[in-house]
Enzyme design. Structure first.
Site, mmCIF file in Angstrom:
data_model
loop_
_atom_site.group_PDB
_atom_site.id
_atom_site.type_symbol
_atom_site.label_atom_id
_atom_site.label_comp_id
_atom_site.label_asym_id
_atom_site.label_seq_id
_atom_site.Cartn_x
_atom_site.Cartn_y
_atom_site.Cartn_z
ATOM 1 N N ASN A 1 60.795 -115.580 67.539
ATOM 2 C CA ASN A 1 59.971 -116.617 68.489
ATOM 3 C C ASN A 1 59.400 -117.464 67.230
ATOM 4 O OD1 ASN A 1 58.310 -118.170 69.772
ATOM 5 N ND2 ASN A 1 57.193 -116.567 70.731
ATOM 6 N N CYS B 1 53.094 -121.962 72.136
ATOM 7 C CA CYS B 1 54.675 -122.271 72.458
ATOM 8 C C CYS B 1 54.820 -123.293 73.447
ATOM 9 C CB CYS B 1 54.967 -120.786 73.123
ATOM 10 S SG CYS B 1 54.729 -119.361 72.164
ATOM 11 N N HIS C 1 62.175 -122.218 75.992
ATOM 12 C CA HIS C 1 61.299 -121.635 74.979
ATOM 13 C C HIS C 1 61.749 -120.180 74.641
ATOM 14 C CE1 HIS C 1 58.222 -120.123 72.290
ATOM 15 N NE2 HIS C 1 57.788 -119.561 72.952
HETATM 16 O O1 UT7 Z 1 55.729 -117.250 73.813
HETATM 17 C C1 UT7 Z 1 54.878 -116.298 74.271
HETATM 18 C C2 UT7 Z 1 54.700 -115.226 73.322
HETATM 19 N N1 UT7 Z 1 55.029 -114.010 73.677
HETATM 20 C C3 UT7 Z 1 55.721 -113.580 74.731
HETATM 21 O O2 UT7 Z 1 56.190 -114.357 75.334
HETATM 22 C C4 UT7 Z 1 55.968 -112.069 74.756
HETATM 23 C C5 UT7 Z 1 55.736 -111.528 76.245
HETATM 24 N N2 UT7 Z 1 55.722 -110.018 76.328
HETATM 25 C C6 UT7 Z 1 56.888 -109.254 75.796
HETATM 26 O O3 UT7 Z 1 57.867 -109.983 75.332
HETATM 27 C C7 UT7 Z 1 56.895 -107.834 75.956
HETATM 28 O O4 UT7 Z 1 55.587 -107.547 76.319
HETATM 29 C C8 UT7 Z 1 56.993 -107.179 74.522
HETATM 30 C C9 UT7 Z 1 58.557 -107.196 74.042
HETATM 31 C C10 UT7 Z 1 56.109 -107.765 73.407
HETATM 32 C C11 UT7 Z 1 56.660 -105.648 74.707
HETATM 33 O O5 UT7 Z 1 57.343 -104.957 75.637
HETATM 34 P P1 UT7 Z 1 56.783 -104.159 76.738
HETATM 35 O O6 UT7 Z 1 57.905 -103.550 77.574
HETATM 36 O O7 UT7 Z 1 55.692 -104.798 77.252
HETATM 37 O O8 UT7 Z 1 56.152 -102.850 75.785
HETATM 38 P P2 UT7 Z 1 54.651 -102.244 75.689
HETATM 39 O O9 UT7 Z 1 53.906 -103.146 74.816
HETATM 40 O O10 UT7 Z 1 54.179 -101.850 76.928
HETATM 41 O O11 UT7 Z 1 54.867 -100.913 74.926
HETATM 42 C C12 UT7 Z 1 55.861 -99.894 75.471
HETATM 43 C C13 UT7 Z 1 55.992 -98.784 74.383
HETATM 44 C C14 UT7 Z 1 54.495 -98.512 73.729
HETATM 45 O O12 UT7 Z 1 54.750 -97.033 73.435
HETATM 46 P P3 UT7 Z 1 54.187 -95.889 74.492
HETATM 47 O O13 UT7 Z 1 52.744 -96.285 74.710
HETATM 48 O O14 UT7 Z 1 54.997 -96.175 75.872
HETATM 49 O O15 UT7 Z 1 54.460 -94.605 73.859
HETATM 50 C C15 UT7 Z 1 54.724 -99.332 72.511
HETATM 51 O O16 UT7 Z 1 53.991 -98.548 71.685
HETATM 52 O O17 UT7 Z 1 56.936 -99.420 73.293
HETATM 53 C C16 UT7 Z 1 56.127 -99.160 72.163
HETATM 54 N N3 UT7 Z 1 56.314 -100.298 71.120
HETATM 55 C C17 UT7 Z 1 57.471 -100.020 70.230
HETATM 56 N N4 UT7 Z 1 58.011 -99.205 69.805
HETATM 57 C C18 UT7 Z 1 59.065 -99.538 68.760
HETATM 58 C C19 UT7 Z 1 55.830 -101.419 71.224
HETATM 59 N N5 UT7 Z 1 56.329 -102.239 70.201
HETATM 60 C C20 UT7 Z 1 57.184 -101.386 69.705
HETATM 61 C C21 UT7 Z 1 58.205 -101.589 68.611
HETATM 62 N N6 UT7 Z 1 59.138 -100.708 68.312
HETATM 63 N N7 UT7 Z 1 58.313 -102.774 68.023
#
Ligand code: UT7
Length: 338
Positions: free
Chosen positions: A295, A114, A265
């Site tokens: 992204n 990125c 970004h």
């Molecule tokens: O350029 C660099 C590249 N990447 C980034 O900058 C990404 C940085 N990180 C993020 O943007 C966030 O961490 C995410 C958007 C990817 C995820 O958000 P989060 O608040 O960290 O969610 P999480 O991974 O902790 O998941 C929370 C819940 C989980 O369910 P449980 O275990 O609490 O029941 C996941 O299974 O959300 C669930 N979940 C989803 N639900 C519906 C994860 N992805 C999804 C989805 N749809 N697509």
């Protein structure tokens, strides 16, 4: 002489995939609300099977060259930033060079995820200001859709990424005000495994493992798809991007509020909102287009620059910051007078 960005251009493939399409077409257990609330993303574009990042880059590159008022043969260096090259080797820059018919022109890839566009821009600045090149084509191009686990198991990563390419031409100017006045790059390899895709693993021979039962070579799911520790990436992205811009302001004797635009970004709209709030800037100074494209990694900054220029929001004389963060971890920032 100082390097400056002489033109901007971008290309995204026509196939627009909305959040609802992820559910209806790919049967991913997710919702539009979840994705919009957590990331700001409403849609992304996916390229067709058989299309690679150099194919996406070609129209953007041709447009950038034309908008700089140049002919393709004026280009004397290609720097291609990508984390999704057609193949492990050679680089996508070589494929693009052949497509543009620029035989003999040096072509190199930058593999800094990125932050790739910023690392590529710093390279181009160095080439121009050292006299090694006059007109450098800098490209960020990604075909992410091939590397996403488009199933419920991969939903956390799959909902984030899209395909596309952005291109700029970097040249030299004698104007004492204009140009890429300052850049800073950084990395912290202790976090290399926090966001990675390990399908190419030269630590082992052969690269892919043999299934003991079938005797066939297989790529296990954890190597095939990108892996991410989302919360660690998020926290570090916010911290490093804010510190990068603050450091930039200190080094250049300006206040963040002096900046006309901070072009971030596009990884997650919430990351950019934190950056904006910490810098005390209004929303129109920290624009986003992640809603439309997701992204696109190395392509996000040049795509956004091109859109801002087309919309008349990026104008000559403006003080502009570019800032990015990504896998590696790597990060970078640039201070430009447009
Ligand atoms: O350029 C660099 C590249 N990447 C980034 O900058 C990404 C940085 N990180 C993020 O943007 C966030 O961490 C995410 C958007 C990817 C995820 O958000 P989060 O608040 O960290 O969610 P999480 O991974 O902790 O998941 C929370 C819940 C989980 O369910 P449980 O275990 O609490 O029941 C996941 O299974 O959300 C669930 N979940 C989803 N639900 C519906 C994860 N992805 C999804 C989805 N749809 N697509």
């Amino acid at each position: 002489m100082r390097a400056y960005i002489a033109s901007t251009a971008f290309f995204v493939p026509p196939n627009r995939v909305t959040n609802d399409d992820l559910v209806s077409q790919f049967h991913i257990d997710t919702t539009n609300d979840w994705i919009v609330q957590r990331t700001g993303i409403e849609a992304r574009h996916f390229a067709d099977d058989g299309v690679g990042p150099s194919d996406l880059a070609e129209p953007a590159a041709r447009d950038a060259i034309a908008r700089a008022g140049l002919q393709k043969d004026d280009i004397d260096m290609i720097v291609f930033a990508t984390l999704s090259p057609e193949h492990a080797f050679p680089g996508s820059g070589c494929y693009l060079q052949a497509k543009l018919g620029l035989v003999g022109v040096p072509a190199m890839d930058v593999r800094n995820q990125c932050s790739g566009f910023l690392y590529a821009l710093a390279s181009a600045k160095g080439f121009v200001e050292s006299g090694l090149a006059k007109n450098v084509l800098v490209v960020g191009g990604e075909k992410h859709s091939a590397g996403l686990d488009l199933s419920t198991a991969g939903r956390t990563v799959a909902c984030l990424f899209g395909d596309g390419a952005g291109a700029v031409v970097v040249r030299g100017t004698d104007d004492p005000e204009r140009g890429i006045r300052w850049m800073n790059l950084g990395a912290d390899g202790r976090f290399a495994d926090s966001l990675s895709q390990k399908v190419w693993d030269s630590r082992h021979r052969p690269f892919v493992k043999k299934d003991p039962e079938t005797g066939k070579h297989v790529v296990p799911a954890d190597m095939m798809w990108a892996n991410m520790d989302g919360k660690v990436v998020f926290k570090n992205a916010v911290e490093k991007m804010i510190l990068s811009v603050m450091g930039m302001c200190m080094e250049n004797g300006i206040e963040a509020t002096d900046l006309d635009l901070v072009v971030c970004h596009q990884a997650n709209m919430r990351i950019n909102e934190f950056v904006r709030d910490q810098l005390g800037l209004p929303a129109d100074k920290v624009p986003n287009n992640i809603q439309k494209y997701g992204n696109t990694t190395a392509a996000t900054i040049p795509i956004l620059l091109a859109e801002l220029e087309r919309d008349g929001r990026l104008k000559p004389g403006m003080k502009v910051a570019l800032v990015g963060f990504g896998s590696g971890f790597t990060w970078g920032s640039a201070y430009l007078v447009w």
